[in-house]
Design an enzyme around this catalytic site. Structure first.
Site, PDB file in Angstrom:
ATOM      1  CG  PHE A  74      -1.853   1.231   1.183  1.00 22.09           C
ATOM      2  CD1 PHE A  74      -3.128   1.113   0.646  1.00 22.09           C
ATOM      3  CD2 PHE A  74      -1.442   2.480   1.630  1.00 22.09           C
ATOM      4  CE1 PHE A  74      -3.980   2.212   0.562  1.00 22.09           C
ATOM      5  CE2 PHE A  74      -2.284   3.590   1.552  1.00 22.09           C
ATOM      6  CZ  PHE A  74      -3.560   3.446   1.019  1.00 22.09           C
ATOM      7  CE  LYS A 114      -0.693   5.849   7.646  1.00 20.31           C
ATOM      8  NZ  LYS A 114      -2.069   5.648   8.079  1.00 20.31           N
ATOM      9  CB  THR A 151       0.277  25.808  -4.144  1.00 25.77           C
ATOM     10  OG1 THR A 151      -0.212  25.879  -5.484  1.00 25.77           O
ATOM     11  CG2 THR A 151       0.044  27.149  -3.448  1.00 25.77           C
ATOM     12  CG  ASP A 182       5.480   4.009   1.770  1.00 22.24           C
ATOM     13  OD1 ASP A 182       5.454   4.718   2.801  1.00 22.24           O
ATOM     14  OD2 ASP A 182       4.460   3.728   1.119  1.00 22.24           O
TER      15      ASP A 182
END
Lengths: 485, 485
Positions: free
Chosen positions: A202, A342, A366, A311
């Site tokens: 994931f 997280k 941005t 990751d």
């Protein structure tokens, strides 16, 4: 005039408070069915204006404290899931409540800049003092983002950019053909390249990283995907100490597949530019890879000129007893990129100097993160150091894991395969229905956990989880298993 | 114990303050080259730990106020760019500084939940009171996100889901084949579908929406892309009143191409599930489409069973004199989805009831937005109403546009094609070098603007920009054009 805004926060009463003695209730209390009537009423209200089917309960965050989540029906739950592993210090930690009590931090929160164009004066120093102070060894560069998905999206973009740069050579700039073709999504400017990922992985749900996510069909159905290679991630037999040879073979099989896929996709004209992998596959079922698996995976990546992205969105931030889970693996050299989010409050990624794109505006948006979240993170990391929370996690994690191992010996027909590092722990139920039943019954007993994979229960307590909370959890879990056996 | 944290904010001095009389300096002052020595020093520091090439100056956000951005060298700039159009009320607006002075709002900020699973008690009411109160007509549903890219990513996922649902029919659930194939990125579970976008469009930089972004090559080079159709967006001749027939023909040409591409991609086996379009193409050069263009585009979408997504990330939030730019277009029915971010403080999208996915976990991530940002947005929207800022934008925008039209008549060899709505205005320089020169010289005169497209200058003042600021801007701009002519 604006300079003199005055804010005062009365935290004197907390003078004696550290993460181990927050003003918590002595244990969970449940006096309604969960979700209770108020949660159900609010669910109707929310579901009327959005698809809210994933909501479990509504919470009262003003009353929640430390390891205890209070719901809107007044039930007090021991939280061993912490908002899908995203709350490092529990609820209403006094150090975090004080984070915006200074004029400067409040103004940093309110005046969120476009950090890539007009950063504030203290931004470079903040990045060094906060994020680089906990950087994985050998990764001196830092990009900040907003969330896990966009951290992984931008990190794989960085892998593509680095791969093409190497192919192109540093001396040659983009060709006119590349510049024109990319504008209409065609090669050579938009090249056919791929990221290798693993079954069960994931990495997020936006379209790029969704092509590397393979944990549940409901995430992926109906959404177009890239033709990118997917290898098998090790699936171990437990306890690890009893299946050493079998699990080594499992590693070898998966690594061989990685090599085959790299070759296959090279031949197919979609070369692999990078590998993305979780140190522990979290959403996919808390599947572990051995240190040796990761060491060899890195060797394969290096041999093939492929970037390695680890990751750490769910594993990072201390829950495994180290700041970064891959630090348990003793890799020969740093991975090329490590992503986070997280518990770290904001997203982002660390990378090697080699990965730095030579041009501006390559990895850009941005906001490029959020100074307000970095201010919270600074407090979080200060508390982790001050209260020795990584040591705490290791200690409590050991107790928790031993307790779970006792329970799996006691209830072998219900649970097995206890695994994990620190308090980042999981176990399997014998089937998916039992797993769902365990999670629901635990919650009704006042303990919030989460499911993952097909039939796993995952524990994601905050870093402030103490021995006494582990005792309560293990006690309640035993009661639930007794009931369900 | 935690319940009694006490926070007080002395805002009494602001009792007489509204958005039109903030304690601002009387005008810009510049006393160093920009970037100045301190900015240059900080740039080195930042560039040492990341690719920071897009940074223009470092700012002092404690000292910045209202429409004035103060840099680290003490230069005071009139800000007509506002952090790439993301600051609605200027700097240090007193109402925003007070946003977290209540215990509840502070706790909502600190305890950021996984909103899709454990929302706070007031979340449904907040969504109604804040976001739905300003919803575009006919769009009753709201999803919150973190930023513009992930809002557009999730919005196009929603279009794909709705398209496949219609194709599948409400009665049939996902097939076993769909569930299995999607896990390995293959049809029918991961279908070949496309989103039609426009040349010059900008919808973000993550891999899905990057395939719909076509504003600058540097955003797209080296990154794999989906084979999705791209139509031409109208390119008008100015002044509009003199080229009515030519511009109508331009509309027809672009709309015909849209229809051709829908047919072509249907035949190609990659049917168009949705169209994504900005009401004014911002990054691509402030290119306008007429109301008639958008009305007919919607007809084409409806005729072909294709969803219409209007991306209001840059245009939304009031700068065109309406809350949403597409409200100027008098569409026959609501668009299917409208996305937002920037001035709205957090990302998200509004959608029709038809777009609501029947299953949970389809549009989902850990945070699903941020209650802390919604608290700021609530204050922003209260101020917009209290101080009549939409009217202010219309009034000041009219003055600003008239002034720019005078300047283009005065300096026809330098600038032309003044255009836009409200204070969301732009003009073209005669070439890209002159444009860069105008932006740099204006900044050296104390006015921060931004470039967009090949040779355009864009104005993105805050909603609190007053006539007096327009006067300063126009005066400085005339001086710069005099100098450059």
């Amino acid at each position: 005039m604006v300079e003199k805004v005055l804010i005062c926060l009365d935290l004197a009463r907390y003078a004696q408070t550290s993460s181990s003695n927050l003003p918590e209730p002595s244990g969970p209390t449940v006096h309604t069915e969960i979700p209770g009537p108020r949660s159900k009423q609010l669910f109707k209200d929310l579901n009327d204006i959005q698809q809210a089917g994933a909501v479990q309960i509504f919470a009262n965050y003003d009353k929640s404290v430390g390891n205890y989540l209070v719901d809107v029906d007044g039930n007090v739950l021991l939280d061993v899931y912490t908002q899908i592993s995203s709350i490092p210090l529990g609820y209403n930690h006094p150090d975090l409540l004080g984070a915006f009590s200074k004029e400067h931090t409040l103004k940093s929160l309110i005046n969120r800049p476009a950090l890539g164009v007009f950063p504030g004066e203290d931004w470079p120093k903040k990045l060094r003092d906060v994020l680089l102070k906990v950087a994985p060894h050998g990764l001196p560069d830092i990009m900040t983002m907003m969330c896990g998905s966009c951290s992984n999206e931008n990190a794989i973009k960085n892998l593509f950019i680095a791969y093409q740069r190497k192919k192109r050579g540093d001396t040659r700039d983009f060709s006119a053909e590349e510049k024109q073709s990319c504008m209409i999504n065609l090669p050579p400017g938009s090249p056919k390249l791929s990221i290798l990922s693993f079954h069960g992985a994931f990495h997020g749900r936006t379209l790029g990283v969704l092509s590397t996510t393979h944990s549940k069909a409901i995430h992926k159905l109906d959404i177009p995907a890239f033709d990118w290679p997917i290898a098998h991630f090790p699936s171990y037999k437990y306890p690890l100490s009893e299946y050493i040879r079998e699990n080594e073979k499992e590693d070898e099989k998966c690594l061989a597949e990685v090599e085959e896929l790299i070759e296959k996709y090279e031949k197919k004209g979609i070369p692999v530019a990078g590998i993305i992998v979780e140190p522990i596959q979290a959403e996919g079922g808390d599947n572990e890879g051995s240190p040796s698996f990761f060491q060899k995976l890195q060797q394969i990546a290096k041999k093939n000129g492929v970037g390695l992205l680890i990751d750490e969105v769910q594993t990072g931030g201390g829950a495994t007893g180290k700041m970064w889970c891959h630090e348990h693996f003793d890799l020969k050299s740093p991975p090329d990129i490590v992503t986070f989010s997280k518990k770290m409050q904001l997203g982002g990624f660390y990378h090697t100097a080699d990965m730095k794109p030579p041009h501006a505006y390559r990895i850009f948006n941005t906001w490029m993160g959020d100074p307000g979240k970095l201010i919270i993170l600074e407090e979080v990391l200060n508390v982790i150091r001050r209260d020795n929370l990584l040591d705490n996690v290791t200690k409590v994690g050991h107790k928790l894991k031993s307790g779970l191992e006792e329970l799996q010996n006691e209830f072998p027909n219900l649970i097995n395969s206890v695994r994990g590092r620190g308090t980042f722990l999981a176990l399997n139920a014998t089937d998916d229905k039992l797993r769902d039943n365990i999670v629901a019954t635990l919650r009704q007993q006042g303990v919030q956990t989460g499911g993952c994979g097909e039939k796993s229960v995952r524990l994601r307590p905050a870093l402030i989880f103490q021995d006494r909370h582990a005792d309560i959890f293990l006690d309640k879990f035993r009661q639930v298993l007794q009931k369900l056996k």
